[in-house]
Design a protein around this motif. Structure first.
Motif, short mmCIF file in Angstrom:
data_model
loop_
_atom_site.label_atom_id
_atom_site.label_comp_id
_atom_site.label_asym_id
_atom_site.label_seq_id
_atom_site.Cartn_x
_atom_site.Cartn_y
_atom_site.Cartn_z
N GLY A 278 -21.96 -1.76 1.05
CA GLY A 278 -22.28 -3.01 0.39
C GLY A 278 -21.02 -3.72 -0.09
O GLY A 278 -19.90 -3.24 0.10
N GLU A 279 -21.22 -4.86 -0.74
CA GLU A 279 -20.07 -5.66 -1.16
C GLU A 279 -19.23 -4.94 -2.21
O GLU A 279 -17.99 -4.98 -2.17
CB GLU A 279 -20.54 -7.01 -1.71
N PHE A 280 -19.88 -4.28 -3.17
CA PHE A 280 -19.12 -3.57 -4.19
C PHE A 280 -18.38 -2.37 -3.59
O PHE A 280 -17.25 -2.07 -3.98
CB PHE A 280 -20.04 -3.10 -5.32
N LYS A 281 -19.00 -1.71 -2.64
CA LYS A 281 -18.34 -0.59 -1.96
C LYS A 281 -17.12 -1.09 -1.19
O LYS A 281 -16.06 -0.46 -1.21
CB LYS A 281 -19.34 0.08 -1.01
N ILE A 282 -17.27 -2.22 -0.52
CA ILE A 282 -16.15 -2.80 0.22
C ILE A 282 -15.03 -3.21 -0.74
O ILE A 282 -13.84 -2.99 -0.48
CB ILE A 282 -16.63 -4.02 1.04
N LEU A 283 -15.42 -3.80 -1.86
CA LEU A 283 -14.43 -4.28 -2.83
C LEU A 283 -13.59 -3.14 -3.38
O LEU A 283 -12.36 -3.21 -3.40
CB LEU A 283 -15.14 -5.02 -3.96
N PHE A 284 -14.26 -2.08 -3.83
CA PHE A 284 -13.54 -1.00 -4.51
C PHE A 284 -12.92 0.02 -3.55
O PHE A 284 -11.93 0.66 -3.91
CB PHE A 284 -14.49 -0.28 -5.48
N SER A 285 -13.49 0.15 -2.35
CA SER A 285 -12.97 1.16 -1.42
C SER A 285 -11.98 0.59 -0.41
O SER A 285 -11.13 1.34 0.09
CB SER A 285 -14.14 1.81 -0.66
N ILE A 286 -12.07 -0.69 -0.12
CA ILE A 286 -11.21 -1.28 0.91
C ILE A 286 -10.29 -2.35 0.35
O ILE A 286 -9.07 -2.31 0.52
CB ILE A 286 -12.06 -1.86 2.06
N VAL A 287 -10.87 -3.32 -0.34
CA VAL A 287 -10.10 -4.49 -0.78
C VAL A 287 -9.07 -4.11 -1.84
O VAL A 287 -7.89 -4.44 -1.71
CB VAL A 287 -11.05 -5.58 -1.31
N LEU A 288 -9.50 -3.40 -2.88
CA LEU A 288 -8.58 -3.08 -3.96
C LEU A 288 -7.40 -2.20 -3.52
O LEU A 288 -6.25 -2.48 -3.90
CB LEU A 288 -9.33 -2.42 -5.12
N PRO A 289 -7.63 -1.14 -2.75
CA PRO A 289 -6.45 -0.35 -2.29
C PRO A 289 -5.45 -1.17 -1.49
O PRO A 289 -4.24 -0.94 -1.60
CB PRO A 289 -7.08 0.75 -1.44
N LEU A 290 -5.94 -2.10 -0.68
CA LEU A 290 -5.03 -2.94 0.10
C LEU A 290 -4.41 -4.06 -0.72
O LEU A 290 -3.41 -4.66 -0.30
CB LEU A 290 -5.79 -3.56 1.29
N SER A 291 -5.00 -4.35 -1.87
CA SER A 291 -4.56 -5.49 -2.69
C SER A 291 -3.72 -5.06 -3.88
O SER A 291 -3.52 -5.85 -4.81
CB SER A 291 -5.78 -6.27 -3.18
N LEU A 292 -3.22 -3.84 -3.87
CA LEU A 292 -2.45 -3.36 -5.01
C LEU A 292 -1.23 -4.23 -5.32
O LEU A 292 -0.95 -4.51 -6.49
CB LEU A 292 -2.01 -1.91 -4.77
N PRO A 293 -0.47 -4.71 -4.32
CA PRO A 293 0.67 -5.58 -4.66
C PRO A 293 0.27 -6.87 -5.37
O PRO A 293 0.89 -7.25 -6.37
CB PRO A 293 1.29 -5.88 -3.28
#
Length: 286
Positions: free
Chosen positions: A178-193
């Protein structure tokens, strides 16, 4: 590989420019530190302040750090910075991510409304009346909630999310995320900078808050560091502050500058490594 004369001349020119720029940045910092450590006898001997004093004193720092009002102000600023930055990140993230998805209904309208607030602000008096009407006047929340989202930071974060490969999102949805799963598992790790960069922007703004504190805070116990330092500097300039005669007023001013900037200067090297590009390289495999 043998370098030509033009290449050598260009490298020398670049080195000279970098050296001059570095000195232009370093010398003012060294002046501030030197001033904050200069005793009165050293200033009288030299007829003023010198870049590298022969004798140093920490009396200005001791005087300020022993003041309970200043220590309380540092705690207030730390609370505002930590809690405010966390709240800013959560709200900015939850606003930027959905508005970065092209399939969100009314996306362009919401973005235009948000950008409109950056171009046309309500002004000081309407904002003050809103803060007063909400009942947060003379509380620390008055320094956090009105600046909960910075439009510029929102635009930067939204643009970064839009640059993420769509293949990642499609693959995750196929796997049932789902969207929250995508946000916390994919987007945030890639968006650390970008998250770290935006965090630094918010943290510096909260740590240096001054106009809002003057407008919204009347209780001395709730005043942040910058306001208290300003009062101490004014008191030192007018001679109202109870200080040792061996401490020049300029030394107190520069010590205040060092105290105010030290936390950000100390923290920055630890997060500097996240200010890099290319974190998405290899994220999508063929």
């Amino acid at each position: 590989m043998v370098k030509s004369k033009n290449d050598i001349a260009f490298e020398i020119l670049v080195l000279v420019i970098i050296t001059l720029v570095g000195l232009a940045c370093l010398i003012p910092i060294l002046f501030v530190i030197s001033y904050s450590l200069t005793p009165m006898e050293e200033m009288l001997r030299n007829g003023g302040f010198s870049l590298i004093p022969r004798n140093i004193t920490f009396s200005a720092y001791k005087q300020m750090l022993n003041d309970p009002t200043l220590m309380n102000a540092m705690k207030v600023s730390a609370f505002i910075t930590i809690v405010g930055t966390a709240a800013n990140l959560v709200v900015t993230l939850m606003l930027a991510y959905p508005l970065s998805r092209s399939y969100l209904p009314g996306r362009k309208v919401f973005v235009q409304l948000i950008v409109f607030t950056m171009i046309f602000s309500a002004g000081t008096i309407p904002t003050y009346l809103i803060v007063k009407a909400t009942g947060i006047l003379n509380t620390l929340w008055a320094l956090i909630l009105p600046s909960l989202v910075a439009v510029y930071n929102f635009i930067v974060m939204k643009a970064f999310f839009e640059g993420l490969p769509n293949d990642l999102f499609e693959s995750a949805r196929i796997d049932g995320a789902g969207e929250f799963k995508i946000l916390f598992s994919i987007v945030l790790p890639l968006s650390l900078p970008i998250v770290t960069t935006i965090s630094l922007y918010y943290a510096v703004a909260h740590w240096n808050v001054y106009p809002a504190a003057i407008l919204y805070i009347q209780d001395t116990k709730l005043m942040p560091l910058q306001v208290i330092l300003r009062r101490m500097i004014n008191s030192a300039s007018t001679g109202d502050l109870n200080i040792d005669d061996e401490i020049p007023p300029e030394t107190l001013r520069m010590a205040a500058v060092c105290i105010a900037t030290a936390p950000i200067v100390i923290i920055y090297p630890f997060i500097q490594k996240y200010f890099v590009k290319g974190t998405l390289a290899g994220a999508v495999k063929g």
